[in-house]
Design a protein around this motif. Structure first.
Motif, PDB file in Angstrom:
ATOM      1  N   SER A   1       2.003  -3.908  11.708  1.00  0.00           N
ATOM      2  CA  SER A   1       0.962  -3.055  12.043  1.00  0.00           C
ATOM      3  C   SER A   1      -0.580  -3.571  11.605  1.00  0.00           C
ATOM      4  O   SER A   1      -1.360  -3.117  11.939  1.00  0.00           O
ATOM      5  CB  SER A   1       0.895  -1.659  11.307  1.00  0.00           C
ATOM      6  N   VAL A   2      -0.519  -4.757  10.885  1.00  0.00           N
ATOM      7  CA  VAL A   2      -1.783  -5.429  10.467  1.00  0.00           C
ATOM      8  C   VAL A   2      -2.096  -6.528  10.867  1.00  0.00           C
ATOM      9  O   VAL A   2      -3.166  -7.259  10.789  1.00  0.00           O
ATOM     10  CB  VAL A   2      -1.794  -5.569   9.023  1.00  0.00           C
TER      11      VAL A   2
ATOM     12  N   ARG B   1       0.944  -1.142  -0.077  1.00  0.00           N
ATOM     13  CA  ARG B   1      -0.118   0.149   0.019  1.00  0.00           C
ATOM     14  C   ARG B   1       1.094   1.006  -0.040  1.00  0.00           C
ATOM     15  O   ARG B   1       2.178   1.322   0.412  1.00  0.00           O
ATOM     16  CB  ARG B   1      -0.964  -0.043   1.208  1.00  0.00           C
TER      17      ARG B   1
ATOM     18  N   GLU C   1      -5.198   5.091   9.736  1.00  0.00           N
ATOM     19  CA  GLU C   1      -3.915   4.564   9.242  1.00  0.00           C
ATOM     20  C   GLU C   1      -3.660   3.888   8.234  1.00  0.00           C
ATOM     21  O   GLU C   1      -2.755   3.586   7.504  1.00  0.00           O
ATOM     22  CB  GLU C   1      -2.817   4.612  10.327  1.00  0.00           C
ATOM     23  N   ASP C   2      -4.653   3.081   8.048  1.00  0.00           N
ATOM     24  CA  ASP C   2      -5.021   2.145   6.898  1.00  0.00           C
ATOM     25  C   ASP C   2      -5.282   2.696   5.656  1.00  0.00           C
ATOM     26  O   ASP C   2      -5.318   1.916   4.465  1.00  0.00           O
ATOM     27  CB  ASP C   2      -5.817   1.093   7.362  1.00  0.00           C
ATOM     28  N   THR C   3      -5.485   3.810   5.550  1.00  0.00           N
ATOM     29  CA  THR C   3      -5.912   4.579   4.253  1.00  0.00           C
ATOM     30  C   THR C   3      -4.786   4.646   3.406  1.00  0.00           C
ATOM     31  O   THR C   3      -3.849   5.023   3.898  1.00  0.00           O
ATOM     32  CB  THR C   3      -6.580   5.903   4.569  1.00  0.00           C
TER      33      THR C   3
ATOM     34  N   LEU D   1     -10.452  -1.992  10.425  1.00  0.00           N
ATOM     35  CA  LEU D   1      -9.778  -0.963   9.726  1.00  0.00           C
ATOM     36  C   LEU D   1      -9.570   0.334  10.553  1.00  0.00           C
ATOM     37  O   LEU D   1     -10.542   0.926  11.253  1.00  0.00           O
ATOM     38  CB  LEU D   1     -10.258  -0.588   8.544  1.00  0.00           C
TER      39      LEU D   1
ATOM     40  N   VAL E   1       2.453  -5.132   2.824  1.00  0.00           N
ATOM     41  CA  VAL E   1       1.388  -5.480   3.806  1.00  0.00           C
ATOM     42  C   VAL E   1       1.411  -6.784   4.276  1.00  0.00           C
ATOM     43  O   VAL E   1       1.152  -7.231   5.270  1.00  0.00           O
ATOM     44  CB  VAL E   1      -0.151  -4.665   3.439  1.00  0.00           C
TER      45      VAL E   1
ATOM     46  N   MET F   1      -9.762  -7.467   5.503  1.00  0.00           N
ATOM     47  CA  MET F   1      -9.224  -6.276   6.762  1.00  0.00           C
ATOM     48  C   MET F   1     -10.401  -6.095   7.335  1.00  0.00           C
ATOM     49  O   MET F   1     -11.080  -5.675   7.240  1.00  0.00           O
ATOM     50  CB  MET F   1      -8.845  -5.010   5.586  1.00  0.00           C
TER      51      MET F   1
ATOM     52  N   TYR G   1      -4.198   0.473  -2.485  1.00  0.00           N
ATOM     53  CA  TYR G   1      -3.537  -1.009  -2.147  1.00  0.00           C
ATOM     54  C   TYR G   1      -3.315  -1.468  -3.574  1.00  0.00           C
ATOM     55  O   TYR G   1      -4.360  -1.616  -4.566  1.00  0.00           O
ATOM     56  CB  TYR G   1      -4.517  -1.627  -1.277  1.00  0.00           C
TER      57      TYR G   1
ATOM     58  N   ARG H   1      -5.270  -8.344  12.319  1.00  0.00           N
ATOM     59  CA  ARG H   1      -6.369  -7.702  11.709  1.00  0.00           C
ATOM     60  C   ARG H   1      -6.670  -7.992  10.301  1.00  0.00           C
ATOM     61  O   ARG H   1      -7.922  -8.116  10.078  1.00  0.00           O
ATOM     62  CB  ARG H   1      -6.095  -6.031  11.852  1.00  0.00           C
ATOM     63  N   PHE H   2      -5.771  -8.284   9.504  1.00  0.00           N
ATOM     64  CA  PHE H   2      -5.688  -8.585   8.135  1.00  0.00           C
ATOM     65  C   PHE H   2      -5.391  -9.960   7.915  1.00  0.00           C
ATOM     66  O   PHE H   2      -4.473 -10.892   8.752  1.00  0.00           O
ATOM     67  CB  PHE H   2      -4.622  -7.794   7.374  1.00  0.00           C
TER      68      PHE H   2
END
Length: 125
Positions: A62-63, A37, A88-90, A85, A47, A82, A93, A66-67
């Motif tokens: 960082s993921v 990303r 900061e995941d904006t 969210l 990612v 994901m 991708y 969650r991912f």
């Protein structure tokens, strides 16, 4: 080789999205495929990555938790689920893949040989 990514969109913090990447043109099931990303003004960030041959997967810190990256073998499609969210995941991708190699532990998936069009994920209230 073609990678067709989809699934981005706008979601509120704490929400979920699933990105899809349909892969075609590979001669065998021995390649790495993943996502990186890039957010405005920030460096590219690997990612997640999946080694198709043995199913091993990797995530940036960082993921983690969650991912989830997965693959539908029948559809030759890789998914990035994901959850939780956060703003900061904006980012945009990108689905990426390579050949005759494996997911690098450095997370530099953005150096892979093949790249699909980016899909925008926006996390905002």
């Amino acid at each position: 080789v073609q990678l067709q990514a989809s699934g981005g969109g706008l979601v509120q913090p704490g929400g979920s999205l699933r990105l899809s990447c349909a892969a075609s043109g590979f001669a065998s099931d021995d390649y790495p495929i993943g996502w990186f990303r890039q957010a405005p003004g920030k460096q590219r960030e690997g990612v997640s990555c999946l080694n198709i041959r043995d199913g091993t997967s990797f995530y940036t810190d960082s993921v983690k938790g969650r991912f989830t990256i997965s693959r539908d073998n029948a559809k030759n499609t890789v998914y990035l689920q994901m959850n939780d969210l956060q703003p900061e995941d904006t980012a945009v991708y990108y689905c990426v893949a390579d050949r005759e190699t494996r997911c690098p532990r450095s997370g530099s998936y953005y150096l892979f040989l093949y790249k699909g069009h980016g899909t925008l994920v926006t996390v905002s209230s």
